[in-house]
Design a protein around this motif. Structure first.
Motif, PDB file in Angstrom:
ATOM      1  N   ASP A   1      -7.086  -2.340  13.144  1.00 15.59           N
ATOM      2  CA  ASP A   1      -6.265  -3.279  12.465  1.00 15.59           C
ATOM      3  C   ASP A   1      -6.061  -3.059  10.911  1.00 15.59           C
ATOM      4  O   ASP A   1      -4.999  -2.900  10.231  1.00 15.59           O
ATOM      5  N   ILE A   2      -7.312  -2.612  10.367  1.00 13.38           N
ATOM      6  CA  ILE A   2      -7.154  -2.238   8.913  1.00 13.38           C
ATOM      7  C   ILE A   2      -6.317  -1.216   8.686  1.00 13.38           C
ATOM      8  O   ILE A   2      -5.317  -1.182   7.798  1.00 13.38           O
ATOM      9  N   ALA A   3      -6.345   0.021   9.435  1.00 13.88           N
ATOM     10  CA  ALA A   3      -5.415   1.097   9.245  1.00 13.88           C
ATOM     11  C   ALA A   3      -4.015   0.997   9.546  1.00 13.88           C
ATOM     12  O   ALA A   3      -3.123   1.341   8.771  1.00 13.88           O
TER      13      ALA A   3
ATOM     14  N   PRO B   1       0.667  -1.227   0.022  1.00 11.68           N
ATOM     15  CA  PRO B   1      -0.021  -0.091   0.128  1.00 11.68           C
ATOM     16  C   PRO B   1       0.678   1.306   0.094  1.00 11.68           C
ATOM     17  O   PRO B   1       1.891   1.477   0.715  1.00 11.68           O
ATOM     18  N   GLY B   2       0.505   2.344  -0.760  1.00  5.89           N
ATOM     19  CA  GLY B   2       1.183   3.544  -0.924  1.00  5.89           C
ATOM     20  C   GLY B   2       0.259   4.810  -0.885  1.00  5.89           C
ATOM     21  O   GLY B   2      -0.731   4.705   0.111  1.00  5.89           O
ATOM     22  N   ASP B   3       0.282   5.602  -1.930  1.00  5.48           N
ATOM     23  CA  ASP B   3      -0.225   6.715  -1.967  1.00  5.48           C
ATOM     24  C   ASP B   3      -1.600   6.711  -3.168  1.00  5.48           C
ATOM     25  O   ASP B   3      -2.582   7.566  -3.133  1.00  5.48           O
TER      26      ASP B   3
ATOM     27  N   THR C   1      -1.506   1.591   6.139  1.00  6.83           N
ATOM     28  CA  THR C   1      -0.667   2.586   6.360  1.00  6.83           C
ATOM     29  C   THR C   1       0.803   2.404   6.788  1.00  6.83           C
ATOM     30  O   THR C   1       1.849   3.297   6.890  1.00  6.83           O
ATOM     31  N   ASP C   2       1.130   1.286   6.718  1.00  4.63           N
ATOM     32  CA  ASP C   2       2.588   0.654   6.891  1.00  4.63           C
ATOM     33  C   ASP C   2       3.135  -0.189   5.656  1.00  4.63           C
ATOM     34  O   ASP C   2       2.918  -1.520   5.931  1.00  4.63           O
TER      35      ASP C   2
END
Length: 360
Positions: free
Chosen positions: A321-323, A178-180, A327-328
């Motif tokens: 947990d989704i976030a 995951p990125g931008d 985001t990492d």
């Protein structure tokens, strides 16, 4: 003369999918293959190759049904065993392989009484009732999840759970962290356990930070009776979502997703690990012997998945947990690699090898 394998499998997809995979491998190797099941199981066998002959035997279970069903079950089972013995005397298999479920009782019992080489394959981390009955009485025990809880004195071989060719084609596919840009979330669950996911996941997603929500693309497998309310929940939160009772292209969606939220059925775990994707697993609490928790445990231990027991999961916990994963990028990538390390894309080949050794 070609070798002859009799495959006995019960009436659920969880038993039938690996049985089908083995039958395809054996046919390619020149074997003759027959499927033994009951009327219910036959309905799940439509995807088996046409070269696989079918043997429908009477069987039953005393674990459910009314009083009449419970009383008649032993007679149906006895009738099925006698029919299987007659069939084996006419055409004796080189090996009999059971995949669990009560429809396997007649063929496995006949093989035991006639001393035909026999083995079982257990898909889950906790052995089912029928496989538990036969495990001490067979020549080999193959395990899909490792470690598997086995009866005392029984030794198992970890083969993994065979997966479909469409999954094998994507095994170990590179993970795009995951990125931008767009974030793809896949939500899948077995038909019995999908309602809890439909209750919790849309609310959890709606509570995510706005920066994640506006980039999120959700594919959510929900039962037909839950469809409208799940669609409404995502729409009210302004989230792009595709809701269907069944996705025929799950392997492709798994490959493209950044995170999957799923039950922990054996087939789902096998697909997730074969392709290698980060996951949040919510084991189905009503599964017999809590076997879905056992299926999820190796992923939790390897830090490939976050496992949330159904008894404690809520929308706020799931949002957190989704976030944390989306985001990492480093954590998500490490989870994907850990999942792939647990995958057994060669499970069918391993199972085929055991069968060949036993028949020899």
């Amino acid at each position: 003369m070609p070798k002859y394998a009799l495959i006995a499998a019960g009436g659920t997809g969880g038993h039938m999918f690996p049985a089908q995979a083995l039958s395809e491998a054996l046919l390619k190797d020149g074997w003759r293959v027959k499927l033994s099941t009951d009327d219910r199981g036959a309905r799940y066998a439509t995807a088996f190759p046409a070269e696989v002959s079918r043997e429908i035997l009477p069987s039953a279970t005393t674990a459910r049904g009314g009083l009449t069903g419970k009383l008649s079950a032993p007679f149906k089972i006895a009738s099925g065993i006698l029919a299987a013995r007659r069939a084996f005397r006419r055409d004796r298999p080189d090996v009999v392989i059971g995949f669990g479920g009560y429809p396997t009782i007649p063929a496995m019992s006949a093989a035991l009484s006639m001393r035909i080489p026999r083995m079982i394959h257990e898909q889950n981390g906790v052995m089912g009732r029928v496989n538990t009955l036969f495990a001490p009485r067979v020549d080999r025990v193959a395990c899909g999840i490792w470690p598997t809880a086995l009866p005392q004195g029984v030794t198992g071989t970890h083969t993994g759970n065979p997966v479909r060719q469409s999954v094998l084609a994507r095994a170990g596919a590179a993970y795009d962290p995951p990125g931008d840009g767009q974030l793809n979330l896949l939500v899948i669950g077995g038909s019995q356990g999908a309602r809890v996911l439909s209750d919790i996941v849309p609310a959890a997603v709606a509570a995510l930070p706005e920066d994640i929500r506006r980039r999120l693309n959700v594919a959510h497998q929900a039962r037909s009776e839950d469809h409208d309310r799940v669609v409404a929940a995502y729409q009210s939160a302004g989230i792009k979502a595709e809701i269907e009772p069944f996705f025929a292209d799950v392997p492709e969606r798994l490959t493209d997703c950044h995170l999957v939220i799923s039950r922990a059925g054996a087939s789902s775990v096998a697909d997730i690990t074969a392709i290698g994707r980060p996951s949040i697993l919510i084991p189905y609490a009503a599964a017999m012997g809590d076997h879905q928790s056992a299926n999820a445990r190796p992923l939790a231990d390897a830090h490939a998945a976050i496992v949330l027991p159904e008894s404690i999961v809520d929308a706020a916990t799931l949002t957190r947990d989704i976030a944390a994963i989306l985001t990492d990028a480093d954590r998500a990538t490490q989870m994907a690699h850990a999942a792939a390390a647990l995958g057994r894309p060669d499970a069918t080949a391993r199972l085929h090898e055991l069968v060949t050794e036993l028949a020899a």
